[in-house]
Scaffold this active site. Structure first.
Site, PDB file in Angstrom:
ATOM      1  N   SER A  29     -20.964  -1.899  42.652  1.00 35.88           N
ATOM      2  CA  SER A  29     -21.217  -0.583  42.869  1.00 35.88           C
ATOM      3  C   SER A  29     -19.972   0.743  44.044  1.00 35.88           C
ATOM      4  O   SER A  29     -20.330   1.673  44.064  1.00 35.88           O
ATOM      5  CB  SER A  29     -22.888  -0.703  44.243  1.00 35.88           C
TER       6      SER A  29
ATOM      7  N   ASP B 234     -11.004  -2.089  42.675  1.00 33.79           N
ATOM      8  CA  ASP B 234     -12.149  -3.209  42.643  1.00 33.79           C
ATOM      9  C   ASP B 234     -12.457  -3.398  43.543  1.00 33.79           C
ATOM     10  O   ASP B 234     -11.705  -3.451  44.953  1.00 33.79           O
ATOM     11  CB  ASP B 234     -11.660  -4.539  41.639  1.00 33.79           C
TER      12      ASP B 234
ATOM     13  N   LYS C  87     -15.318 -12.943  43.701  1.00 33.29           N
ATOM     14  CA  LYS C  87     -16.056 -11.499  43.024  1.00 33.29           C
ATOM     15  C   LYS C  87     -16.329 -12.584  41.935  1.00 33.29           C
ATOM     16  O   LYS C  87     -17.027 -13.742  41.867  1.00 33.29           O
ATOM     17  CB  LYS C  87     -14.947 -11.241  42.723  1.00 33.29           C
TER      18      LYS C  87
ATOM     19  N   GLY D 202     -21.412  -9.068  40.328  1.00 34.22           N
ATOM     20  CA  GLY D 202     -21.823  -8.294  39.172  1.00 34.22           C
ATOM     21  C   GLY D 202     -21.789  -9.081  38.041  1.00 34.22           C
ATOM     22  O   GLY D 202     -22.053  -8.380  36.973  1.00 34.22           O
TER      23      GLY D 202
ATOM     24  N   GLU E 106     -12.102  -8.765  34.818  1.00 30.54           N
ATOM     25  CA  GLU E 106     -11.447  -8.409  36.268  1.00 30.54           C
ATOM     26  C   GLU E 106     -10.573  -9.022  36.568  1.00 30.54           C
ATOM     27  O   GLU E 106      -9.515  -8.947  36.635  1.00 30.54           O
ATOM     28  CB  GLU E 106     -12.332  -8.506  37.679  1.00 30.54           C
TER      29      GLU E 106
ATOM     30  N   LYS F 264     -18.053  -7.272  54.195  1.00 32.05           N
ATOM     31  CA  LYS F 264     -17.981  -8.447  53.245  1.00 32.05           C
ATOM     32  C   LYS F 264     -16.406  -8.995  54.006  1.00 32.05           C
ATOM     33  O   LYS F 264     -15.422  -9.864  53.239  1.00 32.05           O
ATOM     34  CB  LYS F 264     -16.980  -7.704  52.018  1.00 32.05           C
TER      35      LYS F 264
HETATM   36  C1  5RP Z   1     -18.287  -7.954  40.115  1.00 33.31           C
HETATM   37  C2  5RP Z   1     -17.406  -8.000  41.071  1.00 33.31           C
HETATM   38  C3  5RP Z   1     -17.979  -6.937  42.216  1.00 33.31           C
HETATM   39  O1  5RP Z   1     -16.639  -6.172  42.803  1.00 33.31           O
HETATM   40  C4  5RP Z   1     -18.086  -7.338  43.945  1.00 33.31           C
HETATM   41  O2  5RP Z   1     -20.119  -7.942  42.862  1.00 33.31           O
HETATM   42  C5  5RP Z   1     -18.682  -6.536  44.473  1.00 33.31           C
HETATM   43  O3  5RP Z   1     -19.902  -5.675  43.843  1.00 33.31           O
HETATM   44  P1  5RP Z   1     -20.428  -4.311  45.129  1.00 33.31           P
HETATM   45  O4  5RP Z   1     -18.973  -3.216  44.741  1.00 33.31           O
HETATM   46  O5  5RP Z   1     -21.426  -3.415  44.366  1.00 33.31           O
HETATM   47  O6  5RP Z   1     -20.726  -4.874  46.683  1.00 33.31           O
HETATM   48  O7  5RP Z   1     -16.571  -8.926  41.505  1.00 33.31           O
HETATM   49  O8  5RP Z   1     -18.363  -8.336  39.496  1.00 33.31           O
END
Ligand code: 5RP
Length: 217
Positions: free
Chosen positions: A30, A81, A94, A97, A103, A121
């Site tokens: 997101s 990212d 990470k 998602g 990544e 975070k």
């Molecule tokens: C996806 C990831 C994302 O960077 C992580 O989950 C953070 O997601 P968000 O910005 O929705 O909180 O590692 O694999």
């Protein structure tokens, strides 16, 4: 300030790191989506993007941003990212998602990794967020047993297959005191594709969205 707004201001601040004609490494999630939407405003000024997932690739294409194959570029000047957890050392978890293998590849070929996140975070010790590990399906039970031996509680992510055709084990109950060592140890298990710890190659810049605006370190 809402969590979403914090993600958005962090993502928009990362646009300042983009230079003319860059090929930009783009993450998933997101927060990364806010970055992609912001990048759309620069689309005539960049050469294109390398995406870390099918989802991000689709979003980039919807904005008319050219998506390049990672094999066609020797080095990316920048990768932006999000993260599920970060320490002040910019060691990350990470993979929330499920995209962390790609990544990690994009991070590996990038000169500068800019991590964008809301301040929820930021943690002292990684591991409260269940650690995602991408595993070859055949090795799922073996890897799970090894994780139990080190005190983890692995849980198979339900109804989820990664872009690479594998499964994810989300590992609860790990206190990751030495992220570099744990990353090496878990990556060495047969059948593990990639662990979601980013410590051997941490982020270079951390942009956090907070109630008082962005904080960069
Ligand atoms: C996806 C990831 C994302 O960077 C992580 O989950 C953070 O997601 P968000 O910005 O929705 O909180 O590692 O694999």
């Amino acid at each position: 300030m809402s969590l979403e707004k914090k993600k958005q201001i962090a993502a928009e601040a990362a646009l300042d790191y983009i230079q003319l004609n860059d090929v930009v490494g783009v993450g998933t999630g997101s927060t990364a989506n806010y970055f992609i939407d912001g990048l759309a405003k620069l689309k005539g000024k960049i050469e294109g993007a390398v995406a870390s997932s099918v989802a991000s690739s689709e979003r980039l294409k919807q904005h008319g941003i050219p998506v390049l194959d990672s094999n066609s570029v020797a080095m990316l000047p920048i990768y932006v990212d999000g993260a599920d957890e970060t320490t002040t050392h910019k060691h990350l978890i990470k993979g929330g998602g499920g995209a962390h293998t790609r990544e990690k590849i994009v991070a590996a070929i990038s000169e500068k990794f800019v991590c964008i996140a809301d301040d929820s975070k930021l943690v002292d010790i990684l591991g409260e967020f269940p650690l995602p590990i991408e595993v070859i399906p055949m090795a799922r039970s073996y890897v799970a047993r090894q994780l139990v031996k080190i005190g983890g509680v692995p849980e198979l992510r339900e109804d989820f297959i990664t872009d690479n055709g594998n499964v994810i084990l989300d590992v609860h109950n790990l206190e990751i005191l030495n992220p570099v060592k744990m990353e090496q140890q878990l990556n060495n298990l047969a059948g593990v594709v990639t662990v979601g710890i980013f410590a051997i190659r941490p982020a270079d810049v951390l942009i956090l969205g907070t109630d008082n605006g962005i904080v960069t370190s």
